[in-house]
Design an enzyme around this catalytic site. Structure first.
Site: not given
Lengths: 499, 499
Positions: A217, A325, A356, A380
């Site tokens: 994931f 990750d 997280k 941005t």
């Protein structure tokens, strides 16, 4: 001063917070506000949560909502819901609360005017950052950088962090392919705007799946989603990149009993990675490999240090970026700040992504992954300075309160207790695994797993599911052995009820 | 009490803020802290900004940074930099500051304990939202919803908002294709995890380009980036979806002089949209259309109300979702809360995305775009409640201070002044356009454009570029006619210098 609030009345807590905020700088341990144990007054979700659920369903699809919280009454490891129930939280907002609820260090974080200004004057960090930003990056993010990494980009969430790590990997891969050239041909420029090669090249990112298709994931934006291989419902009806997938190790437990089998599994999985490189070389060459140190959403699937060492070697030989990750494993829950520190890699990973518990998204990277031009890894906001203000406090608490050591200690109690339960209930659960408090076990059937989580909740513990049939523990870093005991007692009670 | 701080000393402002925060609820206009005009002391970037730039380059690629700000000294429409310069800001952090700098309503936003708790206990909004969240969605986001829309999802940034609007469009398109069925076949489930059809179908999103390839900007995550058609540097070396692109109208100015030509342009562009539907029907059917009411990054390209009405009609006939990307145009800068309110659409757009001045990302949608299952439009955080606390204050100020009316008034002064300059300097600039203070003009050559922006900065005005050769105005909603006059004076001075 130690006092226990058995009744967390609205007014007394408000007064307490108000006082705390005035007395900025005075250390105050959130634990004191915790109840001694879970307190369940209604079925869960209770009538108030159910009413709010109906209200929210009129505004958006919120079928995934389990209950509504009452933030005023949440404390430490306890989540208070709208119906007056107090649950021991081992899931902590999908593993994203480092210090539990209403930690005084965070409640006091914005008492300083300069921090309030950082909160309300959010800059476009890639164009007009504030003059304290480089220092902030060093003091906060680089102070806890994975060993050997000294560069960092900030982003806003895990998916965006992973996608920008992909970009960094694609950029370096293409520079190498051009023999070091960092300029573009007219054809590349023109075709990039048309979304076709050579400007938008047919390259891919390799990710990992489990044997039962429950795998990686890495997020839900379209690039990240193409590497996510956990559940079909995340992906159905959305176009995707046809990208390669290799097998993630699937071990037999307990690990020490199946050493040979698991070593063989590592070798087969690494051979499978090599196979993918060969297979995709002509079609869509692999420019980067993304992997979780522990596949969390996919079922808390572990890889051994040897597997990760082997994977790094393959990536180095092939000249592609290895992206770790650490969105869910980062910031302490395995007992080290970064899970890959358990792997004794000969050199740092190329890119390490986070979010997280880190409160801000972003990624660390080796210097060669810095793009030669600006505006290629850009958006941005490029993150949010206010999240670094909170993270700075989190890091202080982790250090001052020795939370990594606490995670190890509590983890031992938890794992030991889970092993005992595995022996007591072999027909219900098995394969206890994990590091620190980042632990999981399998339940023999998916339905039973769901039932255990539901019943545990009714017994006072909020837990999380993962994979096809696993339960994962994701407590905050302030989870203590005494909380572990409460969790284990309630899990035992639940297993007995459902036996 | 009205007082002007000509010298914005560090200590006096700190004291002022501290006092303000104690006196929560007392209205205090930020304007009082503004200097009477820009104050330039050094070249820009000055020595301190240059030093900080070097420092930051050691941590990340920050070549796009123009200067470092001093947030303590920023006030209202004025950005203070690290070298003591005060610049009138017409770009406002890439159009993302609704109320300028250090607005008292925002500085005071988190004085209430419940708001502090929302800030530090960030929930997973799709699983455990707090009990005030449905009310918050109504009071804040739905209170300013585009007419006719009563549903909203929160996200974190513009790119993510657009990608999730794509998902909503794909989901409904597939439901229709299945004749209303909302379940999946085994083949679909299996193939979705492999990123191939039928589970991951060959569908596309149509976006728009200008004649010179300077077109849409919808963000930089891989799905959003596939619809972005503004600059090659955003896209080079990244794999993309081969998706269709149609022509965005390119008008001749002044509009009233070229009515016939521009009507013809609208018709041709709409015919081009129809053409794309036909062309892609077999290859990758178009499931949604995304468009900015004014293509901002691409050059402030306008579409007429008639063009948008025609586009909506095509989408309705074809049964695909029309997504209006109001990330840059939303929240007031065109004189209406949403730019598409200028278009008199016969019915609401299917999906309207937002971010930037809205401080939170997200999208409004028609009820048929609510997915039948949860977890399909989902991620860990699903937005950030603390941003709604700030947005609530922004909306109060917009209403109490009549800022939409101010935008119209200031916009008139600006546009009128730009028309005058266009007449004075016809060899340098033309094609003044836009709505409210969301204005732009073309400069005859890209180099001259860059030079104007650079020189304006040295003269005290921070401006923004867009498209191949345009300058865009993106002031905060508190930009007044007097600020417009300062801007126009400095632009005139700059044009004279560069003539």
């Amino acid at each position: 001063m130690r006092r226990r609030l058995t009744s967390l009345s609205r007014s007394s807590l408000t007064a307490l917070f108000a006082k705390e905020r005035r007395n900025y700088g005075i250390s105050y341990c959130t634990e004191h506000q915790e109840p001694p144990c879970p307190q369940i007054k209604t079925e869960i979700p209770g009538p108030k949560s159910k009413e709010l659920f109906k209200e929210m369903m009129g505004i958006q699809q919120c079928g995934s909502v389990q209950l509504f919280s009452n933030l005023e009454r949440c404390a430490g490891n306890y989540l208070a819901d709208a119906d007056g129930n107090l649950l021991l939280d081992t899931y902590t907002q999908i593993s994203s609360l480092p210090l539990g609820y209403n930690h005084s260090a965070l409640l006091n974080a914005f008492c300083c005017d300069s921090d309030v200004r950082a909160l309300v004057n959010r800059p476009a960090l890639g164009v007009f950052p504030s003059d304290d930003w480089p220092q902030k990056l060093r003091d906060v993010l680089l102070s806890i950088a994975p060993p050997g990494l000294q560069h960092v980009m900030t982003m806003m969430c895990g998916a965006c962090s992973n996608e920008n790590a992909f970009k960094a990997a694609f950029i370096l891969y293409c520079i190498k392919k051009r023999g070091g050239k960092t300029t573009f041909t007219d054809e590349e420029i023109k075709s990039a705007l048309q979304n076709i090669p050579p400007g938008a090249p047919n390259l891919s990112i390799l990710s990992f799946k489990g044997l039962k298709n429950n795998g990686a994931f890495h997020g839900r934006t379209f690039g990240a989603l193409a590497t996510t291989r956990s559940k079909a419902i995340h992906k159905l009806d959305f176009p995707s990149f046809e990208w390669p997938v290799a097998r993630f190790p699937e071990y037999k437990y307990p690990l020490e009993e199946f050493k040979c089998e698991n070593e063989k599994e590592d070798k087969e999985c690494l051979a499978n990675v090599e196979e993918q490189f060969e297979r995709w070389e002509k079609k869509k060459p692999i420019a980067g490999v993304i992997i979780e140190p522990i596949q969390a959403e996919g079922g808390d699937n572990e890889g051994s240090p040897e597997f990760f060492q082997g994977l790094q070697k393959i990536c180095q030989t092939r000249g592609v970026g290895l992206i770790l990750d650490e969105v869910q494993t980062g910031c302490g829950p395995t007992g080290k700040m970064w899970c890959h520190e358990h792997f004794n890699l000969p050199s740092p990973p190329d890119l390490v992504t986070f979010s997280k518990k880190m409160l801000t998204g972003g990624f660390y990277f080796k210097p060669e992954y810095m793009p030669p031009q600006p505006l290629r890894i850009f958006n941005t906001w490029m993150g949010d300075p206010s999240k670094l203000i909170l993270l700075e406090k989190v890091i202080q608490v982790i250090k001052n309160d020795n939370l990594l050591q606490l995670v190890e200690e509590t983890g031992k109690v938890l794992k030991c207790g889970l092993y005992k339960l595995e022996c007591e209930f072999p027909a219900m659960m098995n394969s206890v695994r994990g590091r620190g408090t980042f632990l999981a076990f399998n339940v023999v059937k998916p339905n039973l797993r769901d039932n255990i989580i539901k019943t545990m909740k009714q017994n006072g513990v909020l837990g999380g599911a993962c994979g096809v049939s696993s339960i994962r523990l994701r407590p905050a870093l302030i989870f203590q052995p005494k909380h572990a005991e409460i969790f284990l007692d309630i899990l035992r009670k639940t297993l007995r009820q459902l036996k």
